[in-house]
Scaffold this motif. Structure first.
Motif, PDB file in Angstrom:
ATOM      1  N   ALA A  89       4.402   1.987   2.878  1.00 32.62           N
ATOM      2  CA  ALA A  89       5.329   3.018   3.353  1.00 32.62           C
ATOM      3  C   ALA A  89       6.013   3.701   2.178  1.00 32.62           C
ATOM      4  CB  ALA A  89       6.355   2.387   4.279  1.00 32.62           C
ATOM      5  N   VAL A  90       6.305   2.941   1.117  1.00 34.23           N
ATOM      6  CA  VAL A  90       6.934   3.543  -0.074  1.00 34.23           C
ATOM      7  C   VAL A  90       5.960   4.510  -0.738  1.00 34.23           C
ATOM      8  CG1 VAL A  90       7.910   3.051  -2.339  1.00 34.23           C
ATOM      9  CG2 VAL A  90       8.440   1.553  -0.398  1.00 34.23           C
ATOM     10  N   LYS A  91       4.678   4.116  -0.829  1.00 33.68           N
ATOM     11  CA  LYS A  91       3.680   4.984  -1.433  1.00 33.68           C
ATOM     12  C   LYS A  91       3.469   6.235  -0.579  1.00 33.68           C
ATOM     13  CE  LYS A  91       1.122   1.226  -3.656  1.00 33.68           C
ATOM     14  NZ  LYS A  91      -0.190   0.516  -3.724  1.00 33.68           N
ATOM     15  N   PHE A  92       3.615   6.058   0.776  1.00 30.76           N
ATOM     16  CA  PHE A  92       3.389   7.192   1.659  1.00 30.76           C
ATOM     17  C   PHE A  92       4.400   8.319   1.425  1.00 30.76           C
ATOM     18  CE2 PHE A  92       3.868   9.372   5.809  1.00 30.76           C
ATOM     19  CZ  PHE A  92       2.582   9.842   5.962  1.00 30.76           C
ATOM     20  N   GLN A  93       5.557   7.932   0.874  1.00 29.80           N
ATOM     21  CA  GLN A  93       6.580   8.953   0.627  1.00 29.80           C
ATOM     22  C   GLN A  93       6.159   9.902  -0.511  1.00 29.80           C
ATOM     23  OE1 GLN A  93      10.544   7.294   0.172  1.00 29.80           O
ATOM     24  NE2 GLN A  93       9.962   5.480   1.415  1.00 29.80           N
ATOM     25  N   ILE A 153      -6.294   8.734   1.869  1.00 33.10           N
ATOM     26  CA  ILE A 153      -6.871   8.342   3.168  1.00 33.10           C
ATOM     27  C   ILE A 153      -6.794   6.829   3.345  1.00 33.10           C
ATOM     28  CG2 ILE A 153      -9.016   8.265   4.493  1.00 33.10           C
ATOM     29  CD1 ILE A 153      -9.751  10.958   3.201  1.00 33.10           C
ATOM     30  N   LYS A 154      -7.110   6.102   2.262  1.00 34.18           N
ATOM     31  CA  LYS A 154      -7.049   4.644   2.340  1.00 34.18           C
ATOM     32  C   LYS A 154      -5.630   4.160   2.622  1.00 34.18           C
ATOM     33  CE  LYS A 154      -8.355   0.524  -0.230  1.00 34.18           C
ATOM     34  NZ  LYS A 154      -8.927  -0.014  -1.501  1.00 34.18           N
ATOM     35  N   LEU A 155      -4.620   4.807   2.018  1.00 40.39           N
ATOM     36  CA  LEU A 155      -3.216   4.422   2.241  1.00 40.39           C
ATOM     37  C   LEU A 155      -2.811   4.677   3.705  1.00 40.39           C
ATOM     38  CD1 LEU A 155      -0.477   3.514   1.069  1.00 40.39           C
ATOM     39  CD2 LEU A 155      -0.057   5.908   0.432  1.00 40.39           C
ATOM     40  N   ARG A 156      -3.255   5.805   4.186  1.00 39.62           N
ATOM     41  CA  ARG A 156      -2.904   6.138   5.571  1.00 39.62           C
ATOM     42  C   ARG A 156      -3.557   5.152   6.552  1.00 39.62           C
ATOM     43  NH1 ARG A 156      -1.223  11.228   7.066  1.00 39.62           N
ATOM     44  NH2 ARG A 156      -2.658  11.171   8.847  1.00 39.62           N
ATOM     45  N   ASN A 170      12.296  11.858   2.598  1.00 41.03           N
ATOM     46  CA  ASN A 170      10.922  11.636   2.192  1.00 41.03           C
ATOM     47  C   ASN A 170      10.092  11.037   3.342  1.00 41.03           C
ATOM     48  OD1 ASN A 170      11.447  12.579  -0.419  1.00 41.03           O
ATOM     49  ND2 ASN A 170      12.105  10.521  -1.092  1.00 41.03           N
ATOM     50  N   MET A 171      10.790  10.243   4.216  1.00 40.72           N
ATOM     51  CA  MET A 171      10.050   9.584   5.297  1.00 40.72           C
ATOM     52  C   MET A 171      11.022   9.319   6.457  1.00 40.72           C
ATOM     53  SD  MET A 171       7.911   5.990   5.262  1.00 40.72           S
ATOM     54  CE  MET A 171       9.398   5.073   4.839  1.00 40.72           C
ATOM     55  N   ILE A 172      10.534   9.516   7.649  1.00 39.50           N
ATOM     56  CA  ILE A 172      11.318   9.223   8.861  1.00 39.50           C
ATOM     57  C   ILE A 172      10.517   8.240   9.705  1.00 39.50           C
ATOM     58  CG2 ILE A 172      12.296  10.154  10.972  1.00 39.50           C
ATOM     59  CD1 ILE A 172      12.662  12.798   9.536  1.00 39.50           C
ATOM     60  N   ILE A 173      11.176   7.149  10.096  1.00 36.37           N
ATOM     61  CA  ILE A 173      10.528   6.114  10.933  1.00 36.37           C
ATOM     62  C   ILE A 173      11.155   6.182  12.332  1.00 36.37           C
ATOM     63  CG2 ILE A 173      10.071   3.666  11.237  1.00 36.37           C
ATOM     64  CD1 ILE A 173      10.325   3.361   8.202  1.00 36.37           C
ATOM     65  N   GLU A 174      10.297   6.302  13.324  1.00 34.41           N
ATOM     66  CA  GLU A 174      10.769   6.329  14.726  1.00 34.41           C
ATOM     67  C   GLU A 174      10.245   5.084  15.445  1.00 34.41           C
ATOM     68  OE1 GLU A 174      10.774   9.891  17.735  1.00 34.41           O
ATOM     69  OE2 GLU A 174       8.924   8.722  18.043  1.00 34.41           O
TER      70      GLU A 174
END
Length: 607
Positions: free
Chosen positions: A95-99, A111-114, A199-203
């Protein structure tokens, strides 16, 4: 029970009224005691029933509140897990890398991270038993990873619905639109919902259907009707809930006053409902549980109604038994007492009506037989007493007449020896008038006027013999026609002459006075003779009521007995000292007996 009270009744009685007291009957006492025993039982049971219902109601409220609190604790625990899940997920390396994936990662790594992050999201979603959705959104790339394939996210969605607290809104799922509880978190944290700088929103979201399932399990066939309520949304209810009834309940509750936990009683559809409520600390919704009080208290109510029914039947049976006891025992006893009182008052013709099929039949029959025998005996005694009285009166009269004759013949003999023809003529004239009066035996009564005429003849005879004798007759005219027995004054006058005037030297005086009072007719015979001492006077009064003996004056005693027989016990002779110096003899005749024309029966009763 209570103190015995007394009722009084006046019955006619000779000379006035007789006061009789009648105590409360044993039947009445027993009946009142039974009532006084039943009343405390009824009051005690009613009080006990009210206490029991209050205790049961309190226990039900406590139990229901405990269940609500436990249910809410489970909900809050599950909700807190979702809250922690968003925090834990935000700290995952992927999740940190996704930001920053758009800055330093090539397409393959991206793609691999996702893919890796999507698998972790699905794993987290599937690890929870509740229906839920987990979404990670990158505002900078406007890309998202979610466990709901049907969901579509964009920046406008988060700008409109972003909420760091648990919210409630409708979402589109594979099964169609459905309400979810939703909570957002941002990395890094943002202020005033500034989504563009995140940078990121978690729902994290879970379906309201999870709450409904738990409510169904909570209800589990019971009488409760639990539901989740928030004033801004429709309530979450169990399947099969009467929504109209829930709506009426919500309209009656003032939700602004509800906070924490508590209970209330509300009347809906003419029925009392116990409403228990508790507030969720995480969702800030109100869990409300209501159940009909009548159904809860139905066993106690049934027991109470059964007791009252039995009590009523017992009371009715008791009243019926009391009525039968009153009709078959009390009434006959009362009739028997009335008949006894009638016998006591002299009504010997009193009879009791015979009862059929009753134990009192024999008693009433024997009473009637006894009353008939008493009546027959009384009539025989009454007739016999009249005959005895007539024989006694005639005997007394015959005893008095010879006594007087002896004295007169002795006087005539003396005058004949002295050759006093005038005295002999006067004596024979007066004597003939006297015997013309006394020999009429068929007439026992006479007027006082005739009696005084005979006494004057008698005094004139003695005045011929005793020149110093004088007399006065002072009787009011109102007394002259009184009916009295014959020859009641002559023996008294004779006694005054023989034992008074002749025993003293000097002039002799005999005074006859009459007086009429409200109670008696009185004749007073005074003389100025030798008189008697107080002791002798008292002895004379006592001898008048004693049997006849040789030492008593026969004529005076006869007069006293005749007066008693004729006028009753209040009549007779009374001896006392005379104001003239000699002896006074008072003749009393009861005025009531004179006016009634007295009978021998009254005389016998008085005696």
């Amino acid at each position: 029970m209570i103190g015995t009270y007394t009722r009084f009744r006046y019955i006619p009685h000779e000379g006035g009224f007789l006061l009789l007291s009648r105590q409360v009957s044993i039947f009445t006492k027993i009946f009142v005691m039974v009532l006084l025993l039943l009343i405390p039982i009824l009051i005690l049971y009613t009080y006990s029933n009210q206490v029991s219902m209050g205790v049961v109601r309190d226990e039900i409220e406590k139990s229901s509140l405990n269940r609500l609190s436990f249910f809410l604790s489970q909900v809050d625990s599950a909700v807190n897990q979702f809250s922690k899940l968003s925090y834990t997920l935000g700290k995952e390396p992927e999740a940190v890398k996704f930001q920053t994936v758009h800055q330093s990662y090539d397409l393959f790594d991206s793609i691999k991270l996702r893919q890796t992050l999507s698998e972790k999201i699905k794993l987290q979603s599937l690890s929870n038993s509740w229906i839920n959705e987990i979404t990670i959104f990158s505002p900078s790339m406007e890309q998202f990873i979610t466990s709901n394939p049907a969901a579509k996210y964009n920046l406008n969605y988060f700008q409109q619905y972003y909420s760091p607290m648990w919210g409630y809104q409708k979402k589109v799922t594979d099964f169609g639109p459905e309400y979810f509880f939703i909570r957002h978190s941002a990395e890094p944290s943002i202020l005033f919902n500034d989504i563009a700088h995140a940078n990121m929103i978690i729902e994290v979201a879970f379906a309201a259907r999870n709450i409904q399932i738990m409510l169904d399990q909570f209800k589990n066939g019971g009488n409760e009707e639990p539901f989740f309520y928030h004033p801004d949304y429709e309530p979450i209810v169990t399947s099969g809930t009467d929504k109209e009834l829930v709506g009426q309940l919500i309209s009656r509750l003032d939700m602004k006053e509800l906070s924490g936990t508590g209970s209330r009683t509300i009347e809906l559809r003419n029925q009392q409902y116990v409403v228990n409520y508790a507030e969720s600390d995480t969702l800030h919704w109100m869990l409300i549980d209501f159940l009909p009080l009548e159904e809860v208290l139905n066993p106690i109510t049934t027991s109470r109604n059964l007791f009252y029914t039995c009590f009523t039947l017992f009371l009715v049976t008791g009243i019926l038994s009391a009525y039968l006891l009153y009709r078959n025992v009390q009434v006959p006893v009362r009739e028997l007492l009335k008949a006894v009182y009638q016998l006591k008052r002299g009504n010997f013709s009193a009879r009791l009506a015979k009862r059929t099929n009753s134990e009192f039949t024999i008693l009433f029959s024997h009473f009637n037989s006894m009353a008939a025998q008493i009546q027959e005996l009384i009539e025989k005694v009454f007739v016999e007493s009249i005959r005895v009285r007539d024989a006694t009166l005639k005997q007394l009269q015959s005893q008095i007449n010879p006594h007087f004759l002896y004295n007169c013949l002795a006087f005539i003999q003396s005058m004949a020896q002295l050759e006093n023809k005038e005295a002999i003529i006067a004596m024979t004239q007066h004597l003939s008038k006297y015997y013309r009066y006394t020999t009429r035996l068929e007439v026992e009564q006479t007027s006082l006027r005739n009696e005084l005429d005979v006494v004057v003849n008698y005094l004139n005879i003695h005045k011929l013999q005793l020149w110093r004798l004088d007399y006065e007759v002072i009787v009011p005219e109102a007394m002259m026609e009184l009916e009295i027995p014959k020859l009641i004054l002559q023996p008294i006058v004779e006694n005054a002459i023989v034992h008074g005037i002749e025993q003293k030297l000097g002039a002799g005086l005999i005074r006859i006075e009459g007086e009429l009072t409200d109670e008696a007719a009185i004749l007073i015979v005074d003389d100025n003779g030798a008189g008697s001492s107080e002791q002798l006077t008292a002895q004379l009064n006592e001898d008048m009521n004693q049997p006849m003996n040789e030492r008593k004056g026969f004529g005076v005693w006869n007069v006293h007995q005749r007066l008693i027989q004729r006028f009753g016990a209040k009549s007779g002779l009374v001896f006392s000292s005379s104001p003239l110096g000699g002896l006074r003899v008072t003749i009393k005749m009861d005025k009531h007996q004179i006016e009634r024309g007295n009978t021998a029966y009254v005389s016998s009763v008085d005696r």
